[in-house]
Design a protein around this motif. Sequence first.
Motif, PDB file in Angstrom:
ATOM      1  N   GLY A   3       5.202  13.381   0.685  1.00 46.81           N
ATOM      2  CA  GLY A   3       6.001  13.833   0.661  1.00 46.81           C
ATOM      3  C   GLY A   3       7.483  12.322   0.471  1.00 46.81           C
ATOM      4  O   GLY A   3       6.921  11.768   1.697  1.00 46.81           O
ATOM      5  N   ASP A   4       8.578  13.235   0.544  1.00 47.57           N
ATOM      6  CA  ASP A   4       9.649  12.226   0.552  1.00 47.57           C
ATOM      7  C   ASP A   4       9.705  11.530   2.282  1.00 47.57           C
ATOM      8  O   ASP A   4       9.865  10.851   2.551  1.00 47.57           O
ATOM      9  N   ARG A   5       9.387  12.976   3.034  1.00 46.96           N
ATOM     10  CA  ARG A   5       9.927  12.741   4.626  1.00 46.96           C
ATOM     11  C   ARG A   5       9.031  11.761   5.367  1.00 46.96           C
ATOM     12  O   ARG A   5       9.029  11.088   5.697  1.00 46.96           O
ATOM     13  N   ALA A   6       8.086  12.501   4.976  1.00 47.39           N
ATOM     14  CA  ALA A   6       6.476  11.563   5.685  1.00 47.39           C
ATOM     15  C   ALA A   6       6.750   9.526   4.665  1.00 47.39           C
ATOM     16  O   ALA A   6       5.900   8.931   5.449  1.00 47.39           O
ATOM     17  N   LEU A   7       7.141   9.960   3.445  1.00 44.98           N
ATOM     18  CA  LEU A   7       7.082   8.769   2.689  1.00 44.98           C
ATOM     19  C   LEU A   7       8.504   7.797   3.493  1.00 44.98           C
ATOM     20  O   LEU A   7       8.668   6.616   3.995  1.00 44.98           O
ATOM     21  N   HIS A   8       9.261   8.782   3.958  1.00 45.61           N
ATOM     22  CA  HIS A   8      10.016   7.683   4.912  1.00 45.61           C
ATOM     23  C   HIS A   8      10.213   6.954   6.161  1.00 45.61           C
ATOM     24  O   HIS A   8      10.669   6.578   6.853  1.00 45.61           O
ATOM     25  N   ILE A   9       8.875   8.273   6.684  1.00 39.51           N
ATOM     26  CA  ILE A   9       8.225   7.754   8.374  1.00 39.51           C
ATOM     27  C   ILE A   9       7.386   6.235   7.646  1.00 39.51           C
ATOM     28  O   ILE A   9       7.636   5.395   9.101  1.00 39.51           O
ATOM     29  N   TYR A  10       6.776   6.548   7.100  1.00 39.73           N
ATOM     30  CA  TYR A  10       6.151   5.070   7.023  1.00 39.73           C
ATOM     31  C   TYR A  10       7.094   3.786   6.472  1.00 39.73           C
ATOM     32  O   TYR A  10       7.179   2.618   7.116  1.00 39.73           O
ATOM     33  N   ASP A  11       8.102   4.220   5.537  1.00 34.91           N
ATOM     34  CA  ASP A  11       8.927   3.054   5.524  1.00 34.91           C
ATOM     35  C   ASP A  11       9.580   2.064   6.809  1.00 34.91           C
ATOM     36  O   ASP A  11       9.729   1.489   6.268  1.00 34.91           O
ATOM     37  N   ILE A  12       9.821   3.580   7.425  1.00 35.71           N
ATOM     38  CA  ILE A  12      10.591   3.453   8.655  1.00 35.71           C
ATOM     39  C   ILE A  12       9.160   2.106   9.581  1.00 35.71           C
ATOM     40  O   ILE A  12       9.703   1.574  10.349  1.00 35.71           O
TER      41      ILE A  12
ATOM     42  N   ALA B 185       0.947  -1.418   0.282  1.00 35.70           N
ATOM     43  CA  ALA B 185       0.405  -0.076  -0.057  1.00 35.70           C
ATOM     44  C   ALA B 185       1.054   1.572  -0.500  1.00 35.70           C
ATOM     45  O   ALA B 185       0.665   1.941  -0.304  1.00 35.70           O
ATOM     46  N   GLY B 186       1.902   0.989   0.710  1.00 37.28           N
ATOM     47  CA  GLY B 186       2.414   2.312   0.615  1.00 37.28           C
ATOM     48  C   GLY B 186       3.803   2.327  -0.861  1.00 37.28           C
ATOM     49  O   GLY B 186       4.019   3.821  -1.138  1.00 37.28           O
ATOM     50  N   ASP B 187       3.247   1.734  -1.254  1.00 37.62           N
ATOM     51  CA  ASP B 187       4.692   1.766  -2.528  1.00 37.62           C
ATOM     52  C   ASP B 187       3.600   2.342  -3.923  1.00 37.62           C
ATOM     53  O   ASP B 187       3.956   3.279  -4.356  1.00 37.62           O
ATOM     54  N   HIS B 188       2.102   1.649  -3.625  1.00 38.28           N
ATOM     55  CA  HIS B 188       1.314   1.676  -4.737  1.00 38.28           C
ATOM     56  C   HIS B 188       0.169   3.198  -4.204  1.00 38.28           C
ATOM     57  O   HIS B 188      -0.264   3.491  -5.417  1.00 38.28           O
ATOM     58  N   LEU B 189       0.124   3.057  -3.275  1.00 38.99           N
ATOM     59  CA  LEU B 189      -1.173   4.196  -2.916  1.00 38.99           C
ATOM     60  C   LEU B 189      -0.689   5.409  -2.221  1.00 38.99           C
ATOM     61  O   LEU B 189      -0.733   6.142  -2.746  1.00 38.99           O
ATOM     62  N   VAL B 190       0.477   5.088  -1.029  1.00 40.66           N
ATOM     63  CA  VAL B 190       0.633   6.488  -0.256  1.00 40.66           C
ATOM     64  C   VAL B 190       1.942   6.843  -1.044  1.00 40.66           C
ATOM     65  O   VAL B 190       1.949   7.948  -0.833  1.00 40.66           O
ATOM     66  N   ALA B 191       3.109   6.611  -1.672  1.00 36.06           N
ATOM     67  CA  ALA B 191       4.778   6.794  -2.388  1.00 36.06           C
ATOM     68  C   ALA B 191       3.647   8.160  -2.986  1.00 36.06           C
ATOM     69  O   ALA B 191       4.759   9.396  -3.101  1.00 36.06           O
ATOM     70  N   GLY B 192       2.514   8.575  -3.811  1.00 36.53           N
ATOM     71  CA  GLY B 192       2.339   9.385  -4.652  1.00 36.53           C
ATOM     72  C   GLY B 192       1.885  10.799  -3.790  1.00 36.53           C
ATOM     73  O   GLY B 192       1.245  11.716  -4.904  1.00 36.53           O
ATOM     74  N   ARG B 193       1.236  10.089  -2.978  1.00 35.54           N
ATOM     75  CA  ARG B 193       0.311  11.340  -2.085  1.00 35.54           C
ATOM     76  C   ARG B 193       1.022  12.081  -1.436  1.00 35.54           C
ATOM     77  O   ARG B 193       0.004  12.711  -0.838  1.00 35.54           O
TER      78      ARG B 193
END
Length: 149
Positions: free
Chosen positions: A45-54, A35-43
């Motif tokens: 910013g980079d900082r938020a995506l980094h937090i999601y990945d953590i 979901a992070g890769d397909h749904l969240v990544a485009g919505r």
Amino acid sequence: MAGHSAGRKCGIQAGAYFAMLGALVMALAVIAGAAGDHLVAGRVGDRALHIYDIANRFQIYHGLGLLLIGVLIRQYGRRRLLCAAGLLMALGVLLFCGGLYLLVLTGYSFWAFFAPMGGTALIFSWLLLALGIWRASKTQGNGDADCNG
């Protein structure tokens, strides 16, 4: 003797529950990662995506940790420290990963409040696990007699 058998059975059941919980946490981590890769990544910013990945990475690690705790409870029987480590690890995943996921998905910084509590729970769960393994191995007897040469 019957008490030992009942305790062993209880340990096997508790071990199975923690192993199943670990497998469930891992399955949800795979779903969250996709979901992070397909749904969240485009919505976000980079900082938020980094937090999601953590959050996702920690969920995977601690899903494996819960599986390990389940196996160890099956090996050593139901031990208070091992069960406490499993419960604390599950709580830590919920607070740390859940808080970070919600922070990213909602944008509300309120959810970040739960991450330090969850992280602390995860740290203490690993410390309890180490202590629980050490104590269980001491009371298990000397099973290493063949290794002494």
